[in-house]
Design an enzyme around this catalytic site. Structure first.
Site, short mmCIF file in Angstrom:
data_model
loop_
_atom_site.label_atom_id
_atom_site.label_comp_id
_atom_site.label_asym_id
_atom_site.label_seq_id
_atom_site.Cartn_x
_atom_site.Cartn_y
_atom_site.Cartn_z
NE ARG A 1 -18.90 -46.63 -38.22
CZ ARG A 1 -19.24 -46.00 -37.09
NH1 ARG A 1 -20.27 -45.16 -37.09
NH2 ARG A 1 -18.57 -46.21 -35.97
CE LYS B 1 -19.61 -50.12 -37.42
NZ LYS B 1 -18.35 -50.83 -37.09
CG HIS C 1 -13.73 -47.07 -43.33
ND1 HIS C 1 -14.92 -46.92 -42.64
CD2 HIS C 1 -12.81 -47.40 -42.39
CE1 HIS C 1 -14.74 -47.17 -41.36
NE2 HIS C 1 -13.46 -47.45 -41.18
NE ARG D 1 -15.32 -44.23 -39.14
CZ ARG D 1 -16.15 -43.68 -38.26
NH1 ARG D 1 -16.85 -42.61 -38.58
NH2 ARG D 1 -16.29 -44.21 -37.05
CG HIS E 1 -14.45 -44.60 -33.00
ND1 HIS E 1 -13.22 -44.03 -33.21
CD2 HIS E 1 -14.81 -45.18 -34.18
CE1 HIS E 1 -12.84 -44.24 -34.46
NE2 HIS E 1 -13.79 -44.92 -35.07
CE1 TYR F 1 -8.18 -43.52 -38.26
CE2 TYR F 1 -9.48 -43.43 -36.25
CZ TYR F 1 -9.35 -43.79 -37.58
OH TYR F 1 -10.38 -44.43 -38.21
#
Length: 361
Positions: free
Chosen positions: A207, A233, A307, A310, A333, A342
């Site tokens: 990110r 995150k 992004h 990504r 994730h 995706y």
């Protein structure tokens, strides 16, 4: 105002936003810091709350008086976009003394209110009011009644925008061609930096906030290879190997990276801007935009963002037959359902079915 009026863990511009909130809301941010939430997550909450409290001030409403109707009016108020106030430190030279002075200014930026942006603001307010009720600051959570009575919007899942392999290669080549047009005989450190940044985004899928947060010691050399330690995150760490292309680009940048006149507090930052401070999200986005334009990419890629790079990595990996779980771990994730979005763009079975139909009619 002190340089760090709220927390030394946060950038000064975010401190300046949080310090304006009521004490109970500041305590909410202290809880986030204690829980080791990422700086970018805290910044997003700060921006969302700033927008909300500005609205309350305009309506002469305090936190204790917020009702579901207040929240409904707030979301209607920002429905078609809004102005975000950003605190920026600028440097100006005194015309008389020649001394370089720093000054804080407020800049307004108009922001589109996207579907994901709306959901994030709902999530931010939901977390705040739950915290305030749990800590006996408020008796009722106005977000609960608001969400119960609001019309649920359909969840439109959009196919992620990404670059094809050919388009990604054009983007990388555009970095050099852009700087060649500046009539530079040798590679400037700006060019080496931007090439390293874009290759890291394309080859690790990190990110933009993770890229901004990289320090020099985030790169761990192992002979002819290297790994990058990414803080994702929620403070989750993941270690990714750099492929040879990204590693060589990073090595080249490190040879040219400025070693002098770096602003105190930014010495350890991996990527520096022209002011010798840590690169910002906006700085990375602005750099990418000019190379997208130089590459003359198709219309779907004109608004490409960090992004989207990504998205590009995820799509290329899955198209190459990589395991979904592996891609999930590379991207960081927490849920494989996020990674599965995706698969919509690489479903070869659907492609084959339509090809077979084409042979029939």
């Amino acid at each position: 105002m002190s340089s760090y009026p709220f927390s030394r863990r946060l950038p000064e511009n975010i401190n300046r936003i949080i310090i304006q909130f009521p004490d109970d809301v500041q305590e909410f941010f202290m809880e986030m810091i204690s829980a080791e939430r990422s700086t970018q997550t805290i910044a997003n909450y700060a921006y969302d709350f700033s927008l909300f409290f500005d609205f309350l001030n305009k309506k002469n409403t305090d936190l204790e008086s917020v009702t579901p109707q207040t929240i409904r009016r707030f979301f209607r108020y920002i429905e078609n976009g809004y102005e975000r106030i950003v605190h920026m430190k600028i440097k100006r030279r005194d015309p008389t003394t020649g001394e370089l002075c720093e000054k804080w200014v407020k800049r307004k930026h108009f922001r589109e209110n996207t579907r994901s942006g709306k959901e994030r603001k709902r999530s931010s307010l939901r977390s705040l009011f739950r915290y305030l009720v749990k800590n006996d600051v408020l008796e009722k959570d106005p977000m609960e009644a608001y969400e119960d009575s609001s019309l649920k919007t359909r969840n439109h899942k959009k196919v992620p925008v990404f670059l094809t392999q050919e388009e990604a290669l054009r983007l990388i080549k555009a970095i050099h061609s852009y700087h060649q047009k500046k009539n530079k005989r040798q590679i400037h450190w700006y060019e080496a930096r931007d090439r390293a940044m874009i290759l890291l985004l394309l080859n690790t899928g990190m990110r933009v906030s993770e890229l901004v947060g990289l320090n020099q010691n985030s790169i761990q050399n192992e002979g002819d290879t290297a790994r990058v330690m990414i803080i994702g995150k929620g403070g989750k760490e993941r270690m990714l190997k750099l492929n040879q292309t990204a590693f060589e680009a990073l090595q080249h940048y490190m040879k040219l990276r400025p070693k002098e006149k770096i602003i105190p507090g930014h010495e350890h930052a991996l990527f520096l801007n022209k002011n010798r401070t840590r690169m910002s999200r906006k700085g990375i986005s602005d750099a990418l935009k000019k190379y997208v334009q130089e590459a003359n990419l198709p219309p779907k890629a004109t608004n490409i963002s960090p992004h989207k790079l990504r998205h590009t990595l995820a799509t290329l990996l899955l198209s190459n037959g990589e395991n979904l779980r592996v891609v999930q771990e590379i991207l960081g994730h927490s849920s494989i359902q996020t990674t599965q979005i995706y698969t919509h763009v690489i479903n070869t079975e659907k492609d084959d079915a339509l090809d077979r139909l084409g042979r029939m009619i």
